[in-house]
Design a protein around this motif. Structure first.
Motif, short mmCIF file in Angstrom:
data_model
loop_
_atom_site.label_atom_id
_atom_site.label_comp_id
_atom_site.label_asym_id
_atom_site.label_seq_id
_atom_site.Cartn_x
_atom_site.Cartn_y
_atom_site.Cartn_z
N GLY A 223 44.84 51.52 30.10
CA GLY A 223 43.94 50.37 30.13
C GLY A 223 42.96 50.39 28.99
N ALA A 224 41.70 50.05 29.32
CA ALA A 224 40.71 49.71 28.31
C ALA A 224 39.97 50.90 27.71
CB ALA A 224 39.71 48.71 28.89
N GLY A 225 40.31 52.12 28.16
CA GLY A 225 39.74 53.27 27.49
C GLY A 225 38.64 53.98 28.25
N ALA A 226 38.16 55.04 27.61
CA ALA A 226 37.31 56.03 28.29
C ALA A 226 35.95 55.48 28.70
CB ALA A 226 37.13 57.25 27.39
N ALA A 264 45.52 41.13 30.40
CA ALA A 264 44.08 40.88 30.24
C ALA A 264 43.27 41.91 31.04
CB ALA A 264 43.75 39.46 30.72
N PHE A 265 43.76 42.23 32.23
CA PHE A 265 43.08 43.22 33.06
C PHE A 265 43.02 44.57 32.35
CE2 PHE A 265 43.34 46.57 36.34
CZ PHE A 265 42.16 46.32 37.01
N ARG A 266 44.15 44.97 31.80
CA ARG A 266 44.18 46.27 31.11
C ARG A 266 43.31 46.27 29.86
NH1 ARG A 266 49.76 45.62 32.34
NH2 ARG A 266 50.34 45.34 30.15
N GLY A 267 42.96 45.08 29.39
CA GLY A 267 42.06 44.99 28.23
C GLY A 267 40.60 45.21 28.59
N ARG A 268 40.29 45.18 29.88
CA ARG A 268 38.88 45.34 30.25
C ARG A 268 38.62 46.45 31.26
NH1 ARG A 268 40.49 40.22 32.58
NH2 ARG A 268 40.59 40.46 34.84
N VAL A 269 39.67 46.97 31.90
CA VAL A 269 39.49 48.01 32.92
C VAL A 269 40.42 49.18 32.61
CG1 VAL A 269 39.77 48.55 35.39
CG2 VAL A 269 38.79 46.35 34.70
N ALA A 412 47.02 43.76 44.28
CA ALA A 412 46.75 44.00 42.86
C ALA A 412 46.31 42.71 42.16
CB ALA A 412 48.00 44.57 42.18
N ALA A 413 47.01 41.61 42.43
CA ALA A 413 46.67 40.36 41.76
C ALA A 413 45.26 39.91 42.15
CB ALA A 413 47.69 39.28 42.12
N SER A 414 44.92 40.03 43.43
CA SER A 414 43.59 39.62 43.88
C SER A 414 42.52 40.49 43.24
CB SER A 414 43.48 39.75 45.41
OG SER A 414 44.49 39.03 46.04
N LEU A 415 42.78 41.78 43.18
CA LEU A 415 41.78 42.67 42.60
C LEU A 415 41.62 42.41 41.10
CD1 LEU A 415 39.85 44.86 43.47
CD2 LEU A 415 41.56 46.55 42.80
N MET A 416 42.73 42.18 40.41
CA MET A 416 42.62 41.88 38.97
C MET A 416 41.80 40.61 38.74
SD MET A 416 46.24 43.04 37.21
CE MET A 416 47.43 42.36 38.37
N ALA A 417 41.97 39.62 39.62
CA ALA A 417 41.20 38.39 39.48
C ALA A 417 39.72 38.64 39.74
CB ALA A 417 41.74 37.33 40.45
N LEU A 418 39.43 39.50 40.71
CA LEU A 418 38.03 39.74 41.10
C LEU A 418 37.31 40.65 40.11
CD1 LEU A 418 38.65 40.10 44.91
CD2 LEU A 418 37.22 38.36 43.81
N LEU A 419 38.06 41.56 39.50
CA LEU A 419 37.43 42.43 38.51
C LEU A 419 37.51 41.74 37.15
CD1 LEU A 419 38.70 45.97 39.61
CD2 LEU A 419 36.60 44.79 40.26
N ALA A 420 36.97 40.52 37.13
CA ALA A 420 37.05 39.72 35.92
C ALA A 420 36.02 40.21 34.91
CB ALA A 420 36.81 38.25 36.26
N ASP A 421 36.09 39.63 33.76
CA ASP A 421 35.25 40.04 32.65
C ASP A 421 33.86 39.43 32.79
OD1 ASP A 421 34.58 41.23 30.33
OD2 ASP A 421 35.48 39.70 29.05
N PRO A 422 32.78 40.18 32.87
CA PRO A 422 32.76 41.64 33.01
C PRO A 422 32.91 42.02 34.47
CG PRO A 422 30.52 40.83 32.87
CD PRO A 422 31.42 39.62 32.78
#
Ligand code: ZN
Length: 437
Positions: A223-226, A264-269, A412-422
């Motif tokens: 994902g998005a790193g350390a 997109a999720f992996r780009g931020r989490v 997973a889909a619901s969580l990815m939507a909820l853990l939106a940017d930021p």
């Protein structure tokens, strides 16, 4: 409702309905739409069992051996990984009692069993399962000739009486038959799956510790790193819990998918996955514990076991406290239920846990069971120490693969939507009820 719980476990461990090896067995064993009621105690009774686990209860590893009945041309053994068989007695012509004992007593009533029968010639066999201490049969037998294709015992050939005693009728062919509580998922299966997912998302894989018996404890992260917000995914603290593992795999595969949402999720989490925290328990065929018989999901506080200590230290090294935005620990029980922490502010109407649970309950019949964070289970520690919204994600023992996969993808889909940017920041840990610092 998807009646027949057969399909492919992520394409690697097929459970076929029509096996060429079984023509003689079909009359007795063709898998039907099995919906046995829980053979064991009620879910409430199961969850009420207190599991003392802070101290080493002194488990004895089972002796690996073969029981030979040469006059009958029959041999039983528990030599395979994940096997569990404590004794065999011939009680009549073609009738045997198989004794199954837990690694330690008392223990959560999850009577895992697994053994191989080898027969010199085709013959009928009746097995009676016997458990000590009033434990009751729990899992419908899964049968395989080759360890790859598994079939659930037919209800006409398998019964559990009101006292929890189980009887299985078999029409053996010459050769071997494996009889297991669930198709075994071994450390090598987890590794193969992890390697495949890691390659898909260019994940870092690693060994973060060793079990009591020296097996590697493995993780992968992507994902998005350390420095990014962290999602923790943990599984298989309890050896028999296959359906929980299948849900974990479906959930992680959705996070790792090549879709716009997942990319997109992996780009931020950042996602950290530990799919198998108790490899010794799995290989030893334990009902609940690690190689010492300790329930490691009662060790998140005492940290008396190498498995829990290693993951705690890995998370400390990753700076997980205050950075973890969600934590899920996958398990199996008698039904689909999510356990949450009552005092978690993310359960409030504007919180991410509330929204996620609502999204799940809008689609599926899943209980939300909050309770105060008093016991040293991973969920409570993740909330109380890391400040993360935390869930114990329980899948029913007999939830069909198709259903649990659908639920996991929706989760997973619901969580990815909820853990939106930021993503929402982790809460400040505040856990007066948790008696572990
Ligand atoms: Zn469990």
């Amino acid at each position: 409702m998807d009646c027949c719980p057969h399909g492919h476990l992520h394409g690697r461990l097929p459970i076929t309905r029509t096996a060429a090896w079984l023509p003689a067995l079909l009359a007795l064993l063709v898998a039907g739409c099995v919906s046995h009621p829980p053979a064991g105690p009620s879910a409430a009774a199961a969850t009420a069992v207190a599991t003392p686990a802070t101290n080493d209860p002194g488990a004895t590893l089972q002796a690996r051996r073969t029981w030979r009945f040469e006059a009958d041309g029959i041999r039983f053994d528990n030599q395979l990984s994940a096997a569990r068989l404590s004794g065999v007695e011939r009680v009549g012509d073609g009738r045997y009692r198989v004794d199954i004992a837990p690694e330690v007593h008392p223990v959560n009533p999850s009577p895992w069993y697994g053994f191989r029968i080898r027969s010199d010639a085709p013959r009928a066999l009746e097995l009676r399962f016997a458990y000590p201490h009033d434990y009751r049969h729990r899992y419908v037998p899964k049968l395989s000739r080759d360890g790859r294709d598994w079939q659930e015992a037919d209800p006409t050939a398998f019964q559990v009486d009101a006292d929890g005693n189980a009887r299985l009728l078999l029409q053996l062919e010459a050769g071997e038959l494996r009889v297991f509580a669930q198709p075994p998922l071994l450390p090598g299966d987890f590794e193969a799956w992890s390697t495949r997912i890691a390659a898909q998302v260019d994940a870092a894989t690693g060994r973060f510790g060793s079990s009591v018996q020296g097996r590697p404890l493995r993780m992968f992260e992507f994902g998005a790193g350390a420095d990014a917000p962290l999602l923790l995914v943990v599984g298989r603290q309890h050896p028999p819990e296959n359906t929980g593992t299948q849900a974990l795999m479906g959930f992680v595969e959705a996070l790792a998918a090549d879709t716009p949402q997942a990319r997109a999720f992996r780009g931020r989490v950042q996602v950290l996955v530990v799919p198998l925290l108790n490899p010794d328990g799995v290989v030893e065929g334990h009902w609940r514990g690690n190689a010492r018989g300790v329930d490691i999901n009662r060790d998140w506080g005492p940290f008396a076991q190498p498995e829990t200590r290693a993951l705690r230290d890995l998370l400390a090294a990753r700076g997980a406290r205050g950075r973890t935005v969600f934590a899920i620990d996958f398990h199996s029980t008698f039904r689909d239920v999510f356990y949450t922490v009552a005092e978690d502010p993310a359960r409030a109407p504007d919180g991410v846990l509330h929204a996620w649970m609502a999204a799940m309950q809008a689609e599926f019949d899943i209980d939300d069971r909050p309770s105060a964070a008093r016991t040293p289970v991973f969920k409570n520690w993740a909330f109380c120490h890391l400040g993360a919204p935390a869930v114990t994600y329980e899948v029913g023992d007999s939830t069909p693969a198709a259903t649990l996969g659908e639920v996991a993808r929706h989760a997973a889909a619901s969580l990815m939507a909820l853990l939106a940017d930021p993503p929402p920041p982790a809460a400040a840990p505040d856990c007066p009820s948790f008696p572990y610092g």
